[in-house]
Design an enzyme around this catalytic site. Structure first.
Site, PDB file in Angstrom:
ATOM      1  N   TRP A 185      42.551  37.994  37.311  1.00  0.00           N
ATOM      2  CA  TRP A 185      43.406  39.148  37.034  1.00  0.00           C
ATOM      3  C   TRP A 185      44.593  38.751  36.165  1.00  0.00           C
ATOM      4  O   TRP A 185      45.026  39.520  35.308  1.00  0.00           O
ATOM      5  CB  TRP A 185      43.910  39.740  38.354  1.00  0.00           C
ATOM      6  N   HIS A 186      45.091  37.533  36.360  1.00  0.00           N
ATOM      7  CA  HIS A 186      46.259  37.092  35.597  1.00  0.00           C
ATOM      8  C   HIS A 186      45.950  36.826  34.132  1.00  0.00           C
ATOM      9  O   HIS A 186      46.855  36.867  33.296  1.00  0.00           O
ATOM     10  CB  HIS A 186      46.858  35.830  36.225  1.00  0.00           C
ATOM     11  N   GLY A 187      44.706  36.542  33.806  1.00  0.00           N
ATOM     12  CA  GLY A 187      44.394  36.276  32.408  1.00  0.00           C
ATOM     13  C   GLY A 187      42.940  35.906  32.192  1.00  0.00           C
ATOM     14  O   GLY A 187      42.282  35.376  33.099  1.00  0.00           O
TER      15      GLY A 187
END
Length: 508
Positions: free
Chosen positions: A334-336
């Site tokens: 989700w962060h990248g």
């Protein structure tokens, strides 16, 4: 538009405040809410007005879908369908939101990996990632699930729009639930200017601004060059590597803590109280404790809408640990769109599993009721901190190769390299290890946080039961006014003299 920019502080925010409370002074609640919605669209469109079409279309789709799913609980034969129909539309709504997020955030990542594994040469055009898409996508998915479960009310489209687009928390959270924020919009008092709300809001905003422009941006000078050098394949000595990683550890902390404070402060100026999102995570004595303190609203979302639906801890220990690992892997992704984020999430998943196994072992040995000594607490805090620091290497690195270079350099332990360097490097070592490191450790391990300082005034929706010295509590007196005035002056002077830097969580 950045919270730490001249345009925001001296143009956008004053105009938005005057417009909102100006309309509110005539009792025009709906007009004031419309003003705030329009201002939020201006704030969001400042980066890329093309993204406004996407977010408006998404809001209309999710609002109508939420109404349909909520009809499951209405005793209206015209609007009643078989349960499987609502189930199908819930999954359809979630799938549409994830498909939009997947296209903008992960399409190139998937194509690149497909090319690596197959030797193909597929190529997509450069896709511009809409700011905040990860955050407002999660908010809308939670809204759909709550609608399906009968937890939403018949909100107006205007209130729903403000729930999604409300500019203080739009770009980097906190990720709010409809029941936390929409009822506050309906409160007639929010359109009446409050000196207390303004004083509290500006205090919190000023503290956050100081954290961002003075501490986070200040320590970034010791972090960025190291990771850039590692990305280019440059060999580092151990003190350089540790300096870069520790500097990033504090940079991210104060950058995100600063943003969270500023978002909460701006919201409070408009009479809206947001949930806590950051609670001194480096004071954590375990990884479980860390995730109760770091990005709290994301942890809450992953727990409620991923970990528990996967089965949580209800299907045995093995399944519990697998669910933890899956949740953290997806949380990392989700962060990248990068394998470094996946590894970071996987590391934290493993940390959590080890933490739970340790707790189970203590219970088995009947050690869990033993009161920990100060030395034990210090040991666990340092161990947790170092575990988090190691994981940040992957979080920050631009590639796996760069992360490996930094980790290998950290393991060299060549103490003579502290002095056997060029003058610039020696100076950086002395300043960072002699001043920045002890100063920042003192703050993150022992100083009260913003919520604790202002606990008497309930700055966030969650209560803080911790005890701090009365001397650190915020009071509307001359000493605090002078101190906050000085903090604001220093921070705004920095804003005026330097180009505003983005918040690190904007890229997620």
């Amino acid at each position: 538009m950045l919270f730490n920019s001249f345009e925001f502080i001296f143009v956008f925010l004053p105009i938005t405040i005057f417009g909102f409370y100006g309309l509110g002074s005539f009792g025009l609640r709906q007009a004031a809410i419309i003003w705030l919605v329009l201002a939020s669209f201006v704030f969001y469109g400042y980066w890329n007005y093309g993204s406004i079409i996407l977010i408006i279309s998404s809001m209309i789709f999710n609002y109508r879908m939420g109404i349909f799913l909520g009809n499951k609980y209405q005793n209206n034969p015209v609007k009643s369908y078989s349960l499987w129909v609502y189930h199908l539309f819930l999954y359809l709504g979630i799938a549409v939101n994830l498909a939009i997020l997947g296209y903008y955030k992960y399409a190139n990542f998937l194509i690149d990996n497909f090319n690596v594994f197959t030797g193909a040469e597929l190529n997509l055009k450069n896709i511009i990632l809409p700011l905040g898409i990860s955050f407002f996508t999660f908010q809308k998915i939670a809204y759909l699930v709550d609608s399906y479960n009968g937890k939403t009310r018949n909100y107006s489209f205007l209130d729903y729009c403000l729930f999604v687009i409300f500019f203080p928390q739009l770009i980097a959270g906190p990720i709010v639930h409809h029941w936390e924020i929409v009822p506050q919009f309906a409160n007639q008092k929010i359109i009446k200017f409050s000196y207390e709300n303004f004083a509290l809001g500006w205090t919190i905003f000023s503290l956050g601004l100081f954290k961002k422009v003075i501490i986070a941006d200040g320590v970034s000078a010791y972090s960025t060059p190291i990771f850039v050098a590692a990305a280019s394949g440059t060999e580092l000595d151990s003190f350089e590597a540790w300096r870069g990683v520790l500097a990033y550890t504090f940079q991210l902390y104060f950058d995100f803590s600063g943003y969270s404070d500023m978002a909460i402060g701006i919201s409070r100026i408009f009479g809206i109280t947001l949930p806590i999102n950051f609670d001194s995570p480096y004071k954590a004595n375990s990884i479980i404790d860390f995730w109760r303190r770091w990005h709290i609203t994301l942890s809450r979302f992953l727990k409620d809408y991923l970990y528990i639906p996967l089965g949580g801890n209800r299907k045995g220990e093995t399944r519990r640990y697998l669910n933890l690992l899956i949740t953290m892997l997806l949380g990392g992704l989700w962060h990248g769109a990068s394998w470094t984020f996946v590894i970071w999430g996987g590391l934290h998943g493993c940390y959590l599993i080890i933490n739970h196994l340790h707790i189970s072992l203590k219970k088995y040995l009947s050690w869990h009721n033993n009161k920990q000594s100060i030395l034990e607490i210090l040991f666990y805090r340092i161990l947790t901190f170092l575990s988090v620091v190691i994981a940040w290497v992957f979080f920050r690195s631009e590639s796996l190769d760069g992360a490996i270079i930094i980790l290998q350099s950290m393991m060299k332990f060549n103490f003579s390299s502290f002095f056997h360097n060029n003058l610039s490097n020696l100076t950086s070592n002395i300043v960072f290890y002699g001043f920045w490191l002890p100063f920042l450790l003192l703050i993150v391990w022992f100083a009260p946080n913003t919520q604790q300082i202002l606990m008497q005034y309930k700055p966030t929706l969650s209560s803080d039961d911790s005890k701090i010295s009365h001397a650190f509590l915020w009071k509307p007196n001359l000493l605090w006014a002078t101190s906050l005035g000085l903090i604001s002056f220093i921070a705004i002077s920095k804003v005026l003299e330097a180009k505003a830097s983005e918040f690190l969580y904007f890229q997620f």
